[in-house]
Structure formats: structure tokens, C-alpha cells
Design a protein around this motif. Structure first.
Motif, PDB file in Angstrom:
ATOM      1  N   ALA A  69      11.298  -4.163   8.686  1.00 20.42           N
ATOM      2  CA  ALA A  69      11.999  -5.332   8.612  1.00 20.42           C
ATOM      3  C   ALA A  69      12.340  -5.701   9.992  1.00 20.42           C
ATOM      4  CB  ALA A  69      13.080  -5.377   7.579  1.00 20.42           C
ATOM      5  N   GLU A  70      12.585  -4.670  11.036  1.00 22.47           N
ATOM      6  CA  GLU A  70      13.146  -4.986  12.185  1.00 22.47           C
ATOM      7  C   GLU A  70      11.909  -5.718  13.073  1.00 22.47           C
ATOM      8  OE1 GLU A  70      11.155  -1.252  12.883  1.00 22.47           O
ATOM      9  OE2 GLU A  70      12.169  -2.036  11.406  1.00 22.47           O
ATOM     10  N   MET A  71      10.736  -5.687  12.741  1.00 19.86           N
ATOM     11  CA  MET A  71       9.859  -6.148  13.596  1.00 19.86           C
ATOM     12  C   MET A  71       9.058  -7.550  13.021  1.00 19.86           C
ATOM     13  SD  MET A  71       9.085  -3.784  15.657  1.00 19.86           S
ATOM     14  CE  MET A  71       7.576  -4.283  16.247  1.00 19.86           C
ATOM     15  N   SER A  72       9.061  -7.903  11.749  1.00 21.37           N
ATOM     16  CA  SER A  72       8.391  -9.174  11.288  1.00 21.37           C
ATOM     17  C   SER A  72       8.792  -9.233   9.902  1.00 21.37           C
ATOM     18  CB  SER A  72       6.867  -8.747  11.220  1.00 21.37           C
ATOM     19  OG  SER A  72       6.444  -8.008  10.361  1.00 21.37           O
ATOM     20  N   SER A  73       8.527 -10.503   9.350  1.00 22.00           N
ATOM     21  CA  SER A  73       8.757 -10.594   7.810  1.00 22.00           C
ATOM     22  C   SER A  73       7.820 -10.083   7.000  1.00 22.00           C
ATOM     23  CB  SER A  73       8.425 -12.225   7.724  1.00 22.00           C
ATOM     24  OG  SER A  73       7.110 -12.520   8.113  1.00 22.00           O
ATOM     25  N   ASP A  74       6.607  -9.690   7.596  1.00 17.99           N
ATOM     26  CA  ASP A  74       5.646  -8.733   6.575  1.00 17.99           C
ATOM     27  C   ASP A  74       6.185  -7.467   6.703  1.00 17.99           C
ATOM     28  OD1 ASP A  74       3.972 -10.737   6.429  1.00 17.99           O
ATOM     29  OD2 ASP A  74       2.360 -10.380   7.960  1.00 17.99           O
ATOM     30  N   GLY A  75       6.763  -7.011   7.640  1.00 20.16           N
ATOM     31  CA  GLY A  75       7.650  -5.740   7.575  1.00 20.16           C
ATOM     32  C   GLY A  75       8.506  -5.467   6.872  1.00 20.16           C
ATOM     33  N   ALA A  76       9.153  -6.738   6.569  1.00 24.36           N
ATOM     34  CA  ALA A  76      10.411  -6.815   5.735  1.00 24.36           C
ATOM     35  C   ALA A  76       9.828  -6.659   4.182  1.00 24.36           C
ATOM     36  CB  ALA A  76      11.212  -7.940   5.947  1.00 24.36           C
ATOM     37  N   GLU A  77       8.913  -7.232   3.910  1.00 21.70           N
ATOM     38  CA  GLU A  77       8.292  -7.347   2.633  1.00 21.70           C
ATOM     39  C   GLU A  77       7.795  -5.996   2.164  1.00 21.70           C
ATOM     40  OE1 GLU A  77       7.614  -8.749  -0.909  1.00 21.70           O
ATOM     41  OE2 GLU A  77       8.716  -9.711   0.688  1.00 21.70           O
ATOM     42  N   VAL A  78       7.259  -5.363   3.152  1.00 22.14           N
ATOM     43  CA  VAL A  78       6.816  -3.930   2.938  1.00 22.14           C
ATOM     44  C   VAL A  78       7.947  -3.006   2.692  1.00 22.14           C
ATOM     45  CG1 VAL A  78       5.900  -1.983   4.025  1.00 22.14           C
ATOM     46  CG2 VAL A  78       4.461  -4.192   4.231  1.00 22.14           C
ATOM     47  N   GLN A  79       9.182  -3.087   3.503  1.00 26.13           N
ATOM     48  CA  GLN A  79      10.271  -2.414   3.436  1.00 26.13           C
ATOM     49  C   GLN A  79      10.916  -2.464   2.069  1.00 26.13           C
ATOM     50  OE1 GLN A  79      13.173  -1.965   6.827  1.00 26.13           O
ATOM     51  NE2 GLN A  79      14.286  -3.125   5.358  1.00 26.13           N
ATOM     52  N   ARG A  80      11.126  -3.827   1.634  1.00 27.44           N
ATOM     53  CA  ARG A  80      11.543  -4.309   0.249  1.00 27.44           C
ATOM     54  C   ARG A  80      10.842  -3.541  -0.884  1.00 27.44           C
ATOM     55  NH1 ARG A  80      12.754  -9.146   2.570  1.00 27.44           N
ATOM     56  NH2 ARG A  80      10.743  -9.932   1.951  1.00 27.44           N
ATOM     57  N   ASP A  81       9.568  -3.697  -0.913  1.00 21.73           N
ATOM     58  CA  ASP A  81       8.704  -3.228  -2.127  1.00 21.73           C
ATOM     59  C   ASP A  81       8.877  -1.449  -1.801  1.00 21.73           C
ATOM     60  OD1 ASP A  81       7.933  -5.579  -2.309  1.00 21.73           O
ATOM     61  OD2 ASP A  81       5.814  -5.417  -1.477  1.00 21.73           O
ATOM     62  N   MET A  82       9.031  -0.851  -0.982  1.00 22.45           N
ATOM     63  CA  MET A  82       9.070   0.545  -0.612  1.00 22.45           C
ATOM     64  C   MET A  82      10.274   0.906  -1.211  1.00 22.45           C
ATOM     65  SD  MET A  82       9.044   2.966   2.446  1.00 22.45           S
ATOM     66  CE  MET A  82      10.254   2.074   3.522  1.00 22.45           C
ATOM     67  N   VAL A  83      11.309   0.326  -0.925  1.00 28.50           N
ATOM     68  CA  VAL A  83      12.758   0.775  -1.468  1.00 28.50           C
ATOM     69  C   VAL A  83      12.812   0.511  -3.069  1.00 28.50           C
ATOM     70  CG1 VAL A  83      15.078   0.153  -1.337  1.00 28.50           C
ATOM     71  CG2 VAL A  83      13.733   0.421   0.862  1.00 28.50           C
ATOM     72  N   ALA A  84      12.205  -0.743  -3.317  1.00 28.89           N
ATOM     73  CA  ALA A  84      12.658  -0.977  -4.748  1.00 28.89           C
ATOM     74  C   ALA A  84      11.584   0.158  -5.609  1.00 28.89           C
ATOM     75  CB  ALA A  84      11.715  -2.486  -4.932  1.00 28.89           C
ATOM     76  N   ARG A  85      10.406   0.244  -5.147  1.00 27.21           N
ATOM     77  CA  ARG A  85       9.781   1.546  -5.990  1.00 27.21           C
ATOM     78  C   ARG A  85      10.320   2.789  -5.931  1.00 27.21           C
ATOM     79  NH1 ARG A  85       7.319   2.634  -9.830  1.00 27.21           N
ATOM     80  NH2 ARG A  85       5.328   3.946  -9.969  1.00 27.21           N
ATOM     81  N   CYS A  86      10.896   3.216  -4.744  1.00 25.99           N
ATOM     82  CA  CYS A  86      11.607   4.352  -4.718  1.00 25.99           C
ATOM     83  C   CYS A  86      12.777   4.606  -5.588  1.00 25.99           C
ATOM     84  CB  CYS A  86      11.886   4.884  -3.143  1.00 25.99           C
ATOM     85  SG  CYS A  86      10.594   5.129  -2.098  1.00 25.99           S
ATOM     86  N   ASN A  87      13.184   3.318  -5.554  1.00 23.72           N
ATOM     87  CA  ASN A  87      14.720   3.256  -6.429  1.00 23.72           C
ATOM     88  C   ASN A  87      14.456   3.198  -7.949  1.00 23.72           C
ATOM     89  OD1 ASN A  87      16.942   1.088  -4.323  1.00 23.72           O
ATOM     90  ND2 ASN A  87      16.245   3.302  -4.036  1.00 23.72           N
ATOM     91  N   GLU A  88      13.473   2.493  -8.136  1.00 26.03           N
ATOM     92  CA  GLU A  88      12.818   2.658  -9.841  1.00 26.03           C
ATOM     93  C   GLU A  88      12.415   4.067 -10.082  1.00 26.03           C
ATOM     94  OE1 GLU A  88       9.480   0.074  -9.725  1.00 26.03           O
ATOM     95  OE2 GLU A  88      10.935  -1.792  -9.557  1.00 26.03           O
ATOM     96  N   LEU A  89      12.130   4.767  -9.014  1.00 23.19           N
ATOM     97  CA  LEU A  89      11.707   6.260  -9.488  1.00 23.19           C
ATOM     98  C   LEU A  89      12.905   7.131  -9.403  1.00 23.19           C
ATOM     99  CD1 LEU A  89       8.156   6.147  -7.758  1.00 23.19           C
ATOM    100  CD2 LEU A  89       8.664   6.273 -10.216  1.00 23.19           C
TER     101      LEU A  89
END
Length: 716
Positions: free
Chosen positions: A111-131
Motif C-alpha cells: 500500500a505504500e507504493m500504489s493503489s494496486d499495492g493497497a488492494e493486494v494488501q487488503r486482500d491478503m490481510v482479509a484472507r489471512c484474517n478469515e483463516l
């Protein structure tokens, strides 16, 4: 596969005291980052089990490299990801699927790099949290724990000690580590949280507070997550009641906020809001990075100050002058000593020695090193003095091998300061220019309990922090602890109601407004003025003008029907009015003073309140108090008392003080209105007229998220 959120205490135990750790990104054929962290973990004596994970497998230093976390002989408590940004999300998700409790993402590029990076970060965290896995980082420096002998950071080793440190920046942490070593300080726990994509800072604070080996908590923050502000304040205040919390906030200027946003992916809130948040939470804020460790040292070694009066006793005229300036610049006072104290000092010092505060013993301590403590005892024994600064050319760097007439050396005399501090229960700090370098006498002084600084500015900052700490602890007595508002604000596009609509809305909420009538013609305006009684005020109802007076949309002091009619006709010709404009006729009241009262949503802290100088002086005076509700009456009064508008709200030039109980009631009423109506983005009342104990809104602007639906006969 385990799913669901892990309790805070459980997952942070897995972070700071894991029984097993897996390093993802280890190679058998090259020295990758993962190899470095694995070596560091083992060399620092980690007491748990350490596993190497790398996609190509193999062997490193005689130990197997597993191809995935799922292949390990057990589920590790913690994984450390040191692979590229593209490979990181899947590596973390695979670890979560395996049942890992916490993952550290060392890698940058999210997320510190770009909006695309922010989206990847959000998806990664959400999936890890779900698990069921929590995530530290990304873009972070790692974690350190003395208790488990675990070092997963960029430094070879850290000195153990009583500090718990959570930092958004790895480089800031490196700077603090280096300075702390020079102050004979070390760390029990450290975490770098980088982008702060998952775990809120308050979780780290609470966990460190539960560790008996952590005596003080240090934070470096660039931003908080959205909507966590009230919770952060409430939880930190509960911790600060037991242990000091020190914070330095990065990104307080416009350029600094831009840098923080690019660094941490989150735009910082305004400086004054964070100032208010730290103040209400009991956090000691430090603005100069060079003073952070000095403040930590003072709060660790000294008792809090119960007031702001400082006695300065030492040797050296120039240092006494500069030291006095530094102490008073830090917000403390250096009151003159009374004649009794001067006479007492006269029994020890030559007649030409300055004795009025500061005291300059003119070098006499070389024959008697106890003179520092002897002379400091007298002012600190008096109730009107709350702390002391001692100073001089102390140390082997000035007089190598010095032995005084009592057989004392610089090292053996050093603990005498701490004995006096313990006896009187008042803090003492010491300055000598030689303390910038290591010397056993300075370490001895610090270990015994008295900070020893190589900078007068640091010494002053330490004393000021002790005064802030003492003031916070005093405020806790009798203050009702309030729970954070669980309903958090959103954001909207913004539609401003007319003044008349705004005054009606706040009046319905419980904030009295001046008597006012909405009129659509000169005849209606005259009738309203006749019924109301002269003088009156006529205002055009404009929704897109910040200051109606700038476009001749306000006429004051109208005393006749003809003046009212003429004023209405003039307002009908305001550019953009199209020859038809609604106006209000209001009572003209004269108050003791005019206030500004505003409340608005903040993305981090919820509703924030601003109270300041009102009327036409608002933008010129620029003095405001910023508060973050909910606040009970005692907290509110204390916050106003320490704010820049305290004098303006108090009694002056024959005007009575503003009724703070009534002001608190109105603030509470507005806050409740905003909570109940989530469409309200902000409320500005300016002026709020103070007439004796009465507070009445004369003008207001309520901003909604969007334009409300209106009927033909809506009362505006």
C-alpha cells in the motif's frame, strides 16, 4: 483449517513469545534475506524451534529447508516472510491455511507504493484474517523480545532493558536504539508495524502493559487506522494510568503528512487532533526526535513532577543561564529563591556566587562533591519547588582521577543524587557536557536513578515530560472513565444547510439559538421585525457562501421598518440570488464575548470538537481548544484549562467567565446529535454568544453528507 479471529492476548503471545518460528525465504544456494534472519534468530539464542522454508528446499547449515509451511513437522506460532512482494500474499495465505497464528511481512511494495499495492494488501490481510491469522506489516522491520531471546530485526542485537517500543518506521527505530545505548537503556520488547495493515497500535500497547518487565512504552506513529481513534484514546489512557507512554508523531506538517502517506499508505489526521488525542490519553508527546530517549529516561528513572517550578543548582555561570532558558522554553518556570534560601546558600558559597535561582557554586564542588546534593536539598525541601536541574563540569573528562576531601570520586559520588531524589520524592536531572560520551560515573548516576544528560535541551525536555506525567496522574483522580463510542463515522460529499435550517437543527438538539424568522419579502421582513422588536439583524440565506458579510448578505443594527425593507431589497440583488432570496430576521444581541463551537467527523478519531475565539476574529486569533468526546464535565473543564483559549473563556475586564458547565452541556448535545444522525458531517456555530451564563447561537452551518429530500412546504 482453523477460521475466525484470534483473541488479542493469544496472538500477541504468539508474536512476542513464540515456541516455534518459520522463516520463509531461505535458500541453500545464496545468502538471501531469509538466511540472514534465520542466522540472527539462532545466534541470539532463540529458545524455541526455528524452521527454514524455501520453495527449492535443500539444506542450510546442516538443517533442512522445507518447501512450504505445510510440510513442517509442526504448525509454527509465527512465520516471518522475507520473499518478494509478488510471492508474499500466497505465502502468507498458505501459512494461515496451515494454522499459523501470526505472520510478519518484512517485504515492502504494497500500500505504500500504489493503489494496486493497497488492494493486494487488503486482500491478503482479509484472507489471512478469515483463516484465523493476524498480520504484522507489510513493509516493516520485524520484532524483538528479550524474554524469548528472539531477534527478527535488522540489527545484530539489542541491549535488554525496560522499554517496550512499537514503531511505524524501521529507520526511526534504528536511531532510537543507537541513542538508547548511550543513555544506558535497553528494550524488553520491540515491534515495527510498517503499513499497519491489520493489527491496531493499541493492541501492542495493551500487550506491553501486561508485561511486568516493560516499565515504559514508546511509540513512533505516522498515522492510525481509520475509525480507531476513540478506542486508541480509551485503551491508552487505561494503560497510562499504570505505565508511562511516550509518543513521537511523524507527519504533522503538510509536507510531512504527504511523506507519511507515501510511507505508510495512510494520510495523517491534523496535528491538533493528534495533540488532543495524546493529551486526553495521557501520552507524553515529544516533538523533537533528538529528545525522545531523554524523555523516556526521565520517566523511567524519576518520580513525576507535581508542578512546574524548577530549582537550578550547579556550577558554571553560562550553563546556568542557558539551562534556565531551556527550562522555561520547555514550559516550566524557574522562580527566584526567597531570602531565607539565599542566606542558607551564603553559608556554603562565596559572596559573589549567584544564589537567586539559578545557583552557581563557582567551582567549589571540586573539594566537596557532595555540594551538589547538599545545596539542592534546600529548595527541593520546600513545597513550592517540584523538581531540580543540577549541572556542572562533572566527570573524568574534565578532571581525571579527581578525589575530593571526603575521598569521593565522580563515580562514587554519583548515587548521592538518587538518594536525595528518593528521600524527597521529587525528580532531579543532571547535565554535564561530558555525558555525551560514555563514562562509568554517568552510568552509575543513571543506574542509581538520576538521568544524566549531555544536553541542556534534553534535560529540560525530561523535566517537562515529568511535569506532564504528574499533571495527567493528578487529572485521573475523580475523572469518570468513559467508554469509546462504538459507532464510527463515515464520509460524505457535503451539503450545507442554510443558516436558518442549521439553527433549527441545533436548537432541536438542545443548543439555544437567537429568535429568528424566515421571510420571503420586504413586507414579511418588516412584520417580523416589528413583532420582534428593534434593533434586528437581516441575513440572506445562502448555501454556497462561506462569509455572507463578504457579499453584503448581512445587515446589523436595523432600527426602523424602512431600514429593514431597504436592506431586504438590496439583498435581492446579491449576485447569484436572481432577484429572489430568502432572508432571516433575528434579534440583535450583544454578548460578553463571541465563541466558535464546531464539531466534525475525523476519519480516525470520530467526532472532534473545536472551541475558539468566535466572530470576525476567528481566522485572525487562531486560538482553539481541540477535544475528542466523550468527555465528562471534569475532563472537559481540565482540557479547557490547559488549552490556548483558557484565558479568553475566563473572567477578564469586568466580563464574567464563560459557564463551562453550560458549554459542556451544549458540546455533549451536539455530539449526541451527530451520533444519532449519521448524515451530519460537521456543525459550525459562529458566533456562539456568551451573555452572562447564557450561551446562544447567533449563526450556524450544518453540513450533511448529501442534500436532504425536501417537500414543497419544508420549513427552512
Amino acid at each position: 483449517m482453523r477460521t475466525g479471529r484470534i483473541p488479542v492476548g493469544h496472538y500477541l503471545n504468539a508474536l512476542f513469545a513464540p515456541k516455534s518460528v518459520a522463516i520463509i525465504g531461505v535458500s541453500a544456494s545464496s545468502r538471501r534475506s531469509g538466511n540472514v534472519f534465520l542466522d540472527r534468530l539462532r545466534k541470539n539464542g532463540f529458545e524455541g524451534r526455528a524452521y527454514a522454508v524455501g520453495r527449492n528446499g535443500g539444506v542450510v547449515d546442516g538443517e533442512q529447508i522445507y518447501r512450504s509451511v505445510a510440510d513442517l513437522p509442526e504448525v509454527p506460532d509465527l512465520v516471518f516472510g522475507a520473499v518478494g512482494a509478488q510471492a508474499t500474499p500466497q505465502a502468507m495465505i498458505d501459512a494461515a491455511k496451515a494454522g499459523v497464528q501470526v505472520g510478519i511481512v518484512f517485504t515492502a511494495g504494497f500500500a505504500e507504493m500504489s493503489s494496486d499495492g493497497a488492494e493486494v494488501q487488503r486482500d491478503m490481510v482479509a484472507r489471512c484474517n478469515e483463516l484465523g491469522m493476524r498480520v504484522v506489516g507489510p513493509n516493516c522491520m520485524g520484532v524483538f523480545s528479550t524474554g524469548s531471546r528472539m531477534n527478527l530485526t535488522d540489527v545484530e542485537s539489542l541491549d535488554p532493558g525496560p522499554i517496550g517500543f512499537a514503531s511505524q518506521s524501521g529507520n526511526i527505530a534504528l536511531s532510537v536504539f543507537d541513542v538508547a545505548k548511550r543513555h544506558d537503556l535497553g528494550f524488553q520488547t520491540f515491534v515495527s508495524f510498517g503499513n499497519q495493515a491489520d493489527i491496531p497500535v493499541a493492541d501492542y500497547v495493551e500487550h506491553m502493559a501486561q508485561d511486568d518487565a516493560v516499565e515504559i512504552i514508546l511509540l513512533y506513529l505516522e498515522s492510525l487506522q481509520e475509525n480507531v481513534g476513540p478506542d486508541f484514546i480509551a485503551r491508552c489512557r487505561a494503560v497510562a494510568a499504570r505505565k508511562p507512554i511516550v509518543a513521537i508523531k511523524g507527519g504533522v506538517t503538510d509536507a510531512g503528512r504527504r511523506a507519511a502517506a507515501s510511507h505508510t499508505s495512510r494520510l495523517s489526521a491534523a496535528e491538533d487532533i493528534y495533540d488532543a488525542a495524546f493529551e486526553q490519553a495521557g501520552i507524553v508527546q515529544v516533538r523533537d526526535l533528538d529528545h525522545v530517549v531523554a524523555v523516556v529516561e526521565a520517566l523511567l528513572r524519576c518520580p513525576p513532577m507535581k508542578g512546574g517550578n524548577v530549582a537550578i543548582v550547579g556550577s558554571g555561570g553560562g550553563h546556568s543561564t542557558v539551562g534556565t532558558d531551556a527550562v522555561e522554553r520547555a514550559g516550566l518556570t524557574v522562580p527566584a529563591f526567597d531570602q531565607e534560601l539565599k542566606d542558607t546558600f551564603g553559608g556554603y558559597l562565596p559572596p559573589w556566587a549567584p544564589m537567586s535561582n539559578p545557583v552557581d557554586m563557582t567551582g567549589g564542588f571540586t573539594e566537596d562533591l557532595t555540594l551538589f546534593q547538599t545545596l539542592m536539598r534546600y529548595p527541593l525541601s520546600k513545597p513550592e519547588f517540584h523538581g531540580g536541574l543540577s549541572y556542572g563540569l562533572y566527570g573524568e573528562g574534565w578532571r581525571p582521577g579527581l578525589v575530593d576531601d571526603n575521598g569521593l570520586t565522580f563515580r562514587t559520588a554519583a548515587p548521592l543524587f538518587a538518594a536525595l531524589q528518593r528521600e524527597l520524592g521529587k525528580p532531579i536531572v543532571f547535565y554535564t557536557p561530558f555525558a555525551k560520551d560514555f563514562e562509568e560515573s554517568f552510568s552509575e548516576m543513571r543506574r542509581s536513578g538520576v538521568p544524566c544528560y549531555g544536553s541542556l535541551a534534553e534535560a529540560a525536555a525530561g523535566l517537562a515530560a515529568l511535569q506532564k506525567r504528574g499533571a495527567f496522574l493528578a487529572r485521573l483522580d475523580g475523572l469518570q472513565r468513559t467508554e469509546p463510542d462504538p459507532r464510527q463515522p463515515g464520509a460524505g460529499s457535503g451539503f450545507t444547510l442554510t443558516e436558518h435550517e442549521s439553527l433549527q437543527k441545533i436548537a432541536a438538539a438542545g443548543v439555544p439559538a437567537v429568535r429568528q424568522e424566515l421571510v420571503s419579502s420586504a413586507e414579511e421582513a418588516v412584520a417580523a421585525a416589528d413583532a420582534m422588536g428593534y434593533p434586528v439583524v437581516l441575513k440572506a440565506q445562502l448555501t454556497d457562501v462561506a462569509h455572507k458579510s463578504d457579499v453584503n448578505g448581512v445587515r446589523l443594527g436595523l432600527t426602523t421598518a424602512d431600514e429593514v425593507a431597504a436592506a431586504f431589497q438590496q439583498m435581492s440583488s446579491i449576485p447569484g440570488a436572481g432577484g429572489a432570496v430568502d432572508c432571516t430576521v433575528s434579534q440583535q444581541i450583544t454578548g460578553d464575548r463571541e465563541l466558535l463551537l464546531g464539531i466534525r467527523k475525523d476519519v480516525t478519531f470520530g467526532h472532534t470538537v473545536v472551541i475558539g475565539v468566535g466572530g470576525v476574529l476567528t481566522e485572525v486569533a487562531a486560538r482553539v481548544a481541540v477535544l475528542i468526546p466523550p468527555l465528562d464535565a471534569a475532563e472537559f473543564a481540565a482540557a479547557i484549562e490547559r488549552s490556548p483559549v483558557a484565558a479568553y473563556l475566563g473572567a477578564w475586564r469586568g466580563r464574567p467567565a464563560v459557564d463551562l458547565q453550560e458549554l459542556h452541556r451544549q458540546v455533549t448535545a451536539l455530539h449526541e446529535m451527530c451520533r444519532a444522525d449519521e448524515s451530519v458531517e460537521s456543525v459550525d456555530i459562529n458566533p456562539l454568544m456568551a451573555v452572562g451564563s447564557d450561551l446562544r447561537a447567533a449563526d450556524a452551518a450544518v453540513v450533511l453528507e448529501s442534500e436532504p429530500a425536501r417537500g414543497v412546504h419544508d420549513v427552512r
